[in-house]
Design an enzyme around this catalytic site. Structure first.
Site, short mmCIF file in Angstrom:
data_model
loop_
_atom_site.label_atom_id
_atom_site.label_comp_id
_atom_site.label_asym_id
_atom_site.label_seq_id
_atom_site.Cartn_x
_atom_site.Cartn_y
_atom_site.Cartn_z
N TYR A 32 0.85 -1.20 0.00
CA TYR A 32 0.00 0.00 0.00
C TYR A 32 0.89 1.26 0.00
O TYR A 32 0.39 2.37 -0.14
CB TYR A 32 -0.94 0.03 1.22
CG TYR A 32 -1.99 -1.05 1.25
CD1 TYR A 32 -2.18 -1.93 0.19
CD2 TYR A 32 -2.83 -1.21 2.36
CE1 TYR A 32 -3.14 -2.93 0.23
CE2 TYR A 32 -3.80 -2.20 2.40
CZ TYR A 32 -3.94 -3.06 1.34
OH TYR A 32 -4.91 -4.04 1.39
N THR A 86 -16.18 -0.19 -1.86
CA THR A 86 -14.96 0.37 -2.49
C THR A 86 -15.07 1.87 -2.77
O THR A 86 -16.13 2.48 -2.60
CB THR A 86 -14.57 -0.31 -3.85
OG1 THR A 86 -15.38 0.21 -4.90
CG2 THR A 86 -14.66 -1.81 -3.79
N SER A 131 -13.47 -3.93 1.53
CA SER A 131 -14.41 -3.10 0.76
C SER A 131 -15.82 -3.17 1.36
O SER A 131 -16.80 -3.30 0.62
CB SER A 131 -14.42 -3.52 -0.71
OG SER A 131 -13.12 -3.49 -1.26
N GLU A 167 -2.02 -14.19 0.00
CA GLU A 167 -3.08 -14.08 -0.98
C GLU A 167 -3.41 -15.38 -1.70
O GLU A 167 -4.55 -15.60 -2.10
CB GLU A 167 -2.70 -13.00 -2.00
CG GLU A 167 -3.89 -12.47 -2.75
CD GLU A 167 -3.81 -10.98 -3.03
OE1 GLU A 167 -2.93 -10.31 -2.49
OE2 GLU A 167 -4.66 -10.53 -3.78
N LYS A 225 -12.06 1.70 4.76
CA LYS A 225 -10.99 2.69 4.62
C LYS A 225 -11.61 4.07 4.61
O LYS A 225 -12.56 4.34 3.86
CB LYS A 225 -10.22 2.46 3.31
CG LYS A 225 -9.15 3.50 3.03
CD LYS A 225 -9.65 4.60 2.11
CE LYS A 225 -8.72 5.80 2.02
NZ LYS A 225 -9.31 6.87 1.17
N SER A 229 -6.02 -14.43 2.50
CA SER A 229 -6.91 -13.43 1.91
C SER A 229 -7.29 -13.88 0.50
O SER A 229 -6.44 -14.45 -0.20
CB SER A 229 -6.18 -12.09 1.86
OG SER A 229 -6.97 -11.13 1.20
N ILE A 251 -14.07 8.79 9.37
CA ILE A 251 -13.38 7.85 10.29
C ILE A 251 -14.21 7.73 11.57
O ILE A 251 -14.45 6.63 12.08
CB ILE A 251 -11.95 8.35 10.60
CG1 ILE A 251 -11.06 8.22 9.36
CG2 ILE A 251 -11.34 7.58 11.78
CD1 ILE A 251 -9.66 8.84 9.51
#
Ligand code: NAP
Length: 300
Positions: free
Chosen positions: A58, A198, A194, A120, A247, A143, A254
């Site tokens: 990221y 997203t 997500s 992953e 996110k 994941s 937040i």
């Protein structure tokens, strides 16, 4: 209502715990101002978030680590209060690269260990087990694994540590009923990524489905509780014991996303929201579509 803003953890199959509510930290490095991850994670910790989802790829893991360390230095939290999840990127699957990759994450974060380290695709699990044994991560997980790939690991002869979690796309339009049921049976926690549908960046998001947060049902249930559609979508997952990592790098959002512990959805509302499932992913990861282990060709 069993969970509160202070206590909302789920027990993992290795005895560790994971807060159901977390914050995601991926934002396009090309367009996100430097320092946003740092400021957002600091604010998130002040607001009460204790679960932080990040990754070396990221490209802001150093900011996330700095935020965590500063909050520890300030005395706001102790290291053991924070649950940090890091991720093994695809190019580090050869077993000899796994520990160096995790050590790079730890160096970037400037922390001694992560709480969860996830991969992953189903390779390199033995090397992941060694990372747990070395104390570099408290737990190991995966994941984007489908059921067959989870079974490959669970049935692996000599398996030492089972994955504690599977981080997958999960929200009202893609609520993963079958994978969730399977993971429950196997004592694997689903972490929903997500969870708000997203950022709808067309370079990697399938935009076939309309924006989740404009959904009429989520809006109308939200009105009843004086909550936003985002809060309803997050509460839906948390109430099903699915952890969420929305996110946001926006201070108001937040805070908003964390305000989900002062109300509960009824059984009928949960059922109605389950009815929104379209089985269409926003995150198809099509760039890996021709990989033999591409996870999304199976039904679940
Ligand atoms: P998301 O959390 O569903 O949505 C993020 C988007 O929603 C951002 O544009 C954010 O903008 C906006 N937003 C946040 N709170 C909101 C609110 N209350 N109301 C309206 N809009 C809101 O999507 P995501 O970033 O794809 O997923 C979350 C995290 O999951 C990632 O950051 C990452 O940590 C993880 N992830 C993992 C994988 C994987 O393969 N393992 C894949 C995808 C994502 P602002 O920032 O401006 O608020």
């Amino acid at each position: 209502m069993s969970e509160t803003a202070e206590r909302h953890s789920i027990l993992l199959n290795d005895g560790n715990t994971m807060p159901l509510m977390g914050i995601g930290t991926y934002a396009d490095p090309k367009t996100t101002p430097k320092g946003s991850g740092y400021e957002s994670v600091k604010l998130a910790i002040d607001v009460g978030y204790r679960h932080i989802d990040g990754a070396l790829v990221y490209f802001n893991e150093h900011e996330v680590g700095q935020a965590i360390r500063e909050k520890i230095a300030e005395g706001k939290v102790k290291r053991e209060d924070i649950f940090y999840c890091g991720k093994l990127w695809n190019t580090f699957h050869p077993p000899e690269l796994v520990r160096p990759a995790l050590e790079r994450t730890l160096k970037t974060l400037q922390l001694d260990y992560v709480d969860l380290y996830v991969i992953e695709l189903p390779m390199a699990f033995k090397a992941m087990e060694a990372c747990k044994d070395a104390g570099l991560t408290k737990s190991i997980g995966v994941s984007n694994f489908n059921r067959r790939q989870l079974e490959l690991i669970l049935n692996k002869p000599g398996l030492k540590h089972r994955p504690v979690s599977n981080q997958v796309e999960c929200h009202p339009y893609f609520s993963q009923p079958k994978l969730l049921e399977y993971c429950r049976q196997k004592d694997i926690v689903i972490v929903g990524y997500s969870p708000l549908g997203t950022c709808r960046d067309e370079s990697w998001v399938n935009l076939t489905s309309p924006p989740l947060l404009s959904d009429d049902l989520l809006i109308s249930i939200g009105k009843k509780y004086k909550k936003t559609p985002a809060q309803i979508a997050l509460r839906f997952n948390v109430q099903r014991r699915v952890a969420v990592i929305p996110k946001s790098f926006n201070p108001e959002r937040i805070k908003e996303n964390f305000q989900i512990f002062d109300f509960s959805l009824t059984e009928d509302e949960l059922k109605a929201i389950e009815g929104l499932n379209t089985n269409i992913r926003f995150v198809e990861l099509k760039m890996w579509g021709d990989h033999p282990e591409y996870p999304f060709n199976d039904e679940y």
